[in-house]
Write a protein that holds these residues in place. Structure first.
Motif, PDB file in Angstrom:
ATOM      1  N   ALA A  66     -20.407  12.236 -20.200  1.00 16.23           N
ATOM      2  CA  ALA A  66     -19.269  11.470 -19.066  1.00 16.23           C
ATOM      3  C   ALA A  66     -17.450  12.542 -18.323  1.00 16.23           C
ATOM      4  O   ALA A  66     -17.714  13.105 -19.586  1.00 16.23           O
ATOM      5  N   GLY A  67     -17.734  12.831 -17.346  1.00 19.27           N
ATOM      6  CA  GLY A  67     -17.194  13.765 -17.115  1.00 19.27           C
ATOM      7  C   GLY A  67     -15.870  12.834 -16.734  1.00 19.27           C
ATOM      8  O   GLY A  67     -15.948  11.876 -15.526  1.00 19.27           O
ATOM      9  N   LYS A  68     -14.507  13.610 -16.790  1.00 22.87           N
ATOM     10  CA  LYS A  68     -13.080  13.023 -16.079  1.00 22.87           C
ATOM     11  C   LYS A  68     -12.989  13.827 -15.655  1.00 22.87           C
ATOM     12  O   LYS A  68     -12.042  14.525 -15.881  1.00 22.87           O
ATOM     13  N   ARG A  69     -12.545  13.465 -14.032  1.00 26.43           N
ATOM     14  CA  ARG A  69     -10.985  14.668 -13.214  1.00 26.43           C
ATOM     15  C   ARG A  69      -9.793  14.240 -13.524  1.00 26.43           C
ATOM     16  O   ARG A  69      -9.301  13.088 -13.478  1.00 26.43           O
ATOM     17  N   PHE A  70      -8.328  15.361 -13.421  1.00 29.50           N
ATOM     18  CA  PHE A  70      -7.318  14.731 -12.686  1.00 29.50           C
ATOM     19  C   PHE A  70      -7.074  13.834 -12.387  1.00 29.50           C
ATOM     20  O   PHE A  70      -8.202  14.300 -10.772  1.00 29.50           O
ATOM     21  N   ARG A  91      -8.421  10.979 -10.824  1.00 29.42           N
ATOM     22  CA  ARG A  91      -8.876   9.854 -11.380  1.00 29.42           C
ATOM     23  C   ARG A  91      -8.938   9.059 -12.068  1.00 29.42           C
ATOM     24  O   ARG A  91      -8.499   9.133 -13.059  1.00 29.42           O
ATOM     25  N   SER A  92      -9.493   7.690 -12.278  1.00 28.09           N
ATOM     26  CA  SER A  92      -8.828   6.523 -12.628  1.00 28.09           C
ATOM     27  C   SER A  92     -10.466   5.727 -13.744  1.00 28.09           C
ATOM     28  O   SER A  92     -10.894   5.274 -14.975  1.00 28.09           O
ATOM     29  N   SER A  93     -11.859   7.198 -13.218  1.00 29.25           N
ATOM     30  CA  SER A  93     -13.420   6.717 -13.904  1.00 29.25           C
ATOM     31  C   SER A  93     -14.598   7.554 -13.821  1.00 29.25           C
ATOM     32  O   SER A  93     -13.668   9.062 -12.935  1.00 29.25           O
ATOM     33  N   TYR A  94     -14.433   7.801 -15.075  1.00 32.77           N
ATOM     34  CA  TYR A  94     -15.688   9.013 -14.774  1.00 32.77           C
ATOM     35  C   TYR A  94     -17.247   8.971 -14.318  1.00 32.77           C
ATOM     36  O   TYR A  94     -17.326   8.219 -13.339  1.00 32.77           O
ATOM     37  N   GLY A  95     -16.202  10.114 -12.749  1.00 32.37           N
ATOM     38  CA  GLY A  95     -17.342  10.304 -11.738  1.00 32.37           C
ATOM     39  C   GLY A  95     -18.573  11.194 -12.281  1.00 32.37           C
ATOM     40  O   GLY A  95     -19.711  10.873 -11.143  1.00 32.37           O
TER      41      GLY A  95
END
Length: 119
Positions: free
Chosen positions: A97-101, A103-107
């Motif tokens: 999984a990946g999360k962007r700067f 963001r609070s959750s993995y998108g």
């Protein structure tokens, strides 16, 4: 991160090792964190390990500390999970999984790869 594709799962005996890979089609400057999660039959998905995509700092679930190692290759947009001393209770579908700067959750999530550890 674009599309995430996991590979490397399989069947292994207890005590054995596997290395999972996750290729991101477009990981880049906006990627904050990449992680591995797993879900065993009848159980909720659980966190396994994460790595800061730019700083390289890592965190692990207590259940895998000392046995699993998360790493990355930024040039290849690839995330790895080296799993040693595998136990039957590690049997699960493993997802990256990946999360962007910001963001609070993995998108972004991959479809998963099955890991089965026989006793």
């Amino acid at each position: 991160q674009g599309q995430l594709v996991e590979s490397g799962g399989g069947l292994v005996q207890a005590g054995g090792s596997l290395r999972l890979s996750c290729t991101a089609s477009s990981a880049g400057s906006n990627t904050n964190t990449m992680a591995w999660f797993r879900q065993a039959p009848g159980r909720d998905r659980e966190f396994v390990a994460l790595i800061s995509w730019h700083r390289g700092t890592t965190e692990y679930a207590d259940s895998v500390k000392g046995r699993f190692t998360i790493s990355k290759d930024n040039a290849e947009n690839t995330l790895y999970l080296q799993m040693n001393s595998l136990k039957p209770e590690d049997t699960a579908v493993y997802y990256c999984a990946g999360k962007r700067f910001g963001r609070s959750s993995y998108g972004s999530w991959g479809r998963g790869t099955q890991v089965t550890v026989s006793s």
